[in-house]
Design a protein around this motif. Structure first.
Motif, mmCIF file in Angstrom:
data_model
loop_
_atom_site.group_PDB
_atom_site.id
_atom_site.type_symbol
_atom_site.label_atom_id
_atom_site.label_comp_id
_atom_site.label_asym_id
_atom_site.label_seq_id
_atom_site.Cartn_x
_atom_site.Cartn_y
_atom_site.Cartn_z
ATOM 1 N N VAL A 181 11.598 -58.569 65.403
ATOM 2 C CA VAL A 181 13.055 -58.740 65.366
ATOM 3 C C VAL A 181 13.668 -58.138 64.102
ATOM 4 N N LYS A 182 12.850 -57.887 63.091
ATOM 5 C CA LYS A 182 13.357 -57.317 61.845
ATOM 6 C C LYS A 182 13.118 -55.808 61.740
ATOM 7 N N ALA A 183 12.736 -55.198 62.855
ATOM 8 C CA ALA A 183 12.427 -53.765 62.849
ATOM 9 C C ALA A 183 13.615 -52.924 62.391
ATOM 10 N N VAL A 184 14.816 -53.296 62.826
ATOM 11 C CA VAL A 184 16.007 -52.537 62.447
ATOM 12 C C VAL A 184 16.239 -52.627 60.941
ATOM 13 N N GLU A 185 16.068 -53.811 60.398
ATOM 14 C CA GLU A 185 16.270 -54.006 58.967
ATOM 15 C C GLU A 185 15.233 -53.242 58.153
ATOM 16 N N ILE A 196 23.684 -53.755 66.571
ATOM 17 C CA ILE A 196 24.557 -53.687 67.755
ATOM 18 C C ILE A 196 24.214 -52.456 68.590
ATOM 19 N N TYR A 197 24.001 -51.334 67.918
ATOM 20 C CA TYR A 197 23.681 -50.076 68.604
ATOM 21 C C TYR A 197 22.361 -50.201 69.376
ATOM 22 N N VAL A 198 21.342 -50.767 68.728
ATOM 23 C CA VAL A 198 20.033 -50.936 69.365
ATOM 24 C C VAL A 198 20.141 -51.905 70.539
ATOM 25 N N LYS A 199 20.912 -52.956 70.360
ATOM 26 C CA LYS A 199 21.097 -53.942 71.430
ATOM 27 C C LYS A 199 21.766 -53.302 72.641
ATOM 28 N N GLU A 200 22.740 -52.445 72.404
ATOM 29 C CA GLU A 200 23.421 -51.758 73.502
ATOM 30 C C GLU A 200 22.464 -50.828 74.244
ATOM 31 N N GLY A 257 24.316 -43.801 58.168
ATOM 32 C CA GLY A 257 25.597 -44.273 57.662
ATOM 33 C C GLY A 257 26.016 -45.611 58.237
ATOM 34 N N MET A 258 25.285 -46.101 59.248
ATOM 35 C CA MET A 258 25.613 -47.401 59.829
ATOM 36 C C MET A 258 25.143 -48.531 58.905
ATOM 37 N N THR A 259 25.847 -49.636 58.942
ATOM 38 C CA THR A 259 25.366 -50.828 58.260
ATOM 39 C C THR A 259 24.247 -51.427 59.103
ATOM 40 N N VAL A 260 23.514 -52.381 58.543
ATOM 41 C CA VAL A 260 22.430 -53.012 59.280
ATOM 42 C C VAL A 260 22.970 -53.688 60.537
ATOM 43 N N TRP A 303 7.410 -45.676 67.708
ATOM 44 C CA TRP A 303 8.390 -44.653 67.354
ATOM 45 C C TRP A 303 9.787 -44.892 67.934
ATOM 46 N N ASP A 304 9.913 -45.813 68.849
ATOM 47 C CA ASP A 304 11.207 -46.105 69.482
ATOM 48 C C ASP A 304 11.743 -47.441 68.956
ATOM 49 N N LEU A 305 12.943 -47.433 68.413
ATOM 50 C CA LEU A 305 13.493 -48.623 67.776
ATOM 51 C C LEU A 305 13.801 -49.738 68.773
ATOM 52 N N VAL A 306 14.076 -49.386 70.020
ATOM 53 C CA VAL A 306 14.340 -50.412 71.034
ATOM 54 C C VAL A 306 13.069 -51.209 71.315
ATOM 55 N N ASP A 307 11.966 -50.511 71.577
ATOM 56 C CA ASP A 307 10.697 -51.195 71.820
ATOM 57 C C ASP A 307 10.204 -51.897 70.561
ATOM 58 N N ALA A 308 10.409 -51.276 69.408
ATOM 59 C CA ALA A 308 9.959 -51.870 68.148
ATOM 60 C C ALA A 308 10.637 -53.210 67.901
ATOM 61 N N THR A 309 11.909 -53.313 68.263
ATOM 62 C CA THR A 309 12.663 -54.554 68.060
ATOM 63 C C THR A 309 12.128 -55.684 68.940
ATOM 64 N N LYS A 310 11.584 -55.329 70.096
ATOM 65 C CA LYS A 310 10.999 -56.346 70.970
ATOM 66 C C LYS A 310 9.752 -56.953 70.331
#
Length: 389
Positions: free
Chosen positions: A304-308, A329-333, A321-324, A294-301
């Motif tokens: 790597v395509k979780a955000v997309e 960038i937001y998740v990385k921060e 409204g954000m682009t991919v 349920w958390d996009l930060v952990d999901a990305t770990k």
């Protein structure tokens, strides 16, 4: 039923360690409540703990202290290292038995949670337990947990059952010898905790049950209380926990609900004082606490395509409204922010532990039963080449 005084905090620390399996056993396997988390496909070693808790009337104190000690036990497990220096996966299951509110046809046993790495779910389920009368069938609940749980077939994984109670180990239609033999076949170690006099537990077969699988037998002195040592670092860690929560990006169909559950379990930990809040914060800063569902930060770990892959309608308001690329960038921060906070919590916790060791009573280590329990886990872990270096 014996009349039992409320078990003290010390005795429940043991309890928490056993956090992992309360199941009803039948000749035909009973359908489990909720999904079982299978062994992750990453090839890492896994520590599987099934906690079988007696929820008869005499066990209010046991349950109460299990709630207060859960995160301390999780932290011990999270500190384990595999032979290659990596951290093992951790899965916990929870069962209750000996409660008249449970179906007699199922041996007065219920699976509260299947094996899972979702620690907030374990905390939620633990806080939902209540006591009520009961017949305590140890062999039955052990066999049920062995039949129902998705135990790994890998010989590299550490698989353990901890069962706690205060009635003879011989009660019920399933002989404990039969249940323990099944445990040996599945490479599962059964550890027993008798809530009462050590010799009485010996005389009622609790030690024999542990011996059959190479497990440990323990007896709890319900009058001995756990001593919490406040430190100058507690408030700092608690404040960092609040900052840590702000780094979670809830998404997907269960995101909002799961983030709310995270906050609820923070409050549950807080109901047992600042020390317990700190222990939970330390757990949340470890590898054991992962919320990729349920958390996009952990999901990305994990992907790597979780955000997309995330659909915009399931994203939080600040990401709509954000682009991919902007999402990435937001998740990385947020990920970098989390890592910084977690590292600070771990650093402060080392100072906190040093302070506690320095101010502990001279005989604290000798009289603390939790020390004996942790020692048992670490001893059994050596057979799987796990260490706490």
């Amino acid at each position: 039923m014996k009349t039992f005084r409320k078990a003290a905090e010390h005795y429940t620390l043991l309890l928490s360690i056993i956090l992992t399996a309360l199941f009803a056993v039948q000749c035909q396997p009973i359908k489990a409540e909720g999904p079982s988390t299978k062994t992750p496909p990453d090839g890492k070693q896994t520590i599987m703990l099934a906690l079988l808790i007696d929820t008869s009337n005499s066990m209010d104190g046991l349950i109460d202290q299990a709630k207060s000690q859960l995160w301390k036990i999780v932290n011990e497990l999270a500190a384990a290292k595999c032979d290659d220096g990596s951290r093992p996966n951790i899965q916990i299951a929870l069962y209750e038995y000996g409660n008249d509110g449970l179906p007699s046809s199922e041996g007065f046993v219920r699976q509260v949670s299947a094996l899972t790495n979702d620690l907030d779910v374990i905390s939620e389920k633990l806080f939902s337990l209540t006591t009520n009368g009961g017949n305590e069938f140890c062999g039955y609940v052990i066999r049920t947990s062995l039949q129902q749980l998705d135990w790994s077939s890998s010989k590299a994984d550490l698989k353990m059952i901890f069962i706690a109670g205060n009635e003879p180990f011989t009660q019920g239609s399933v002989p404990y010898q039969t249940a323990c033999e099944l445990a040996k076949e599945k490479d599962v170690v059964v550890n027993t905790i008798y809530c009462g006099n050590f010799d009485e537990g010996m005389g009622t077969s609790w030690k024999r049950g542990a011996d059959l699988t190479g497990g440990s037998y323990m007896a709890i002195d319900q009058d001995r209380k756990t001593v919490y040592i406040p430190t100058p670092y507690d408030d700092k860690i608690a404040a960092l926990n609040e900052q840590l929560n702000a780094t979670y990006i809830a998404y997907g169909s269960s995101g909002v609900k799961k983030k709310a559950l995270q906050s609820t379990q923070d409050r549950n930990a807080g109901s047992y004082g600042t020390s317990n809040v700190v222990e939970r914060a330390v757990s949340k800063s470890s590898s054991a606490y992962s919320n990729s569902s349920w958390d996009l930060v952990d999901a990305t770990k994990d992907d790597v395509k979780a955000v997309e892959k995330a659909s915009e309608e399931t994203l939080p308001a600040e990401m709509k409204g954000m682009t991919v690329e902007q999402r990435k960038i937001y998740v990385k921060e947020k990920s970098a922010e989390r890592e910084k906070i977690q590292a600070e919590i771990q650093k402060l916790n080392q100072q906190r532990k040093a302070y506690q060791d320095q101010h502990a009573a001279a005989d604290a280590q000798e009289s603390a039963l939790e020390g004996t329990m942790i020692k048992a886990i670490k001893t059994q872990a050596k057979t799987k080449r796990l260490s706490w270096k």
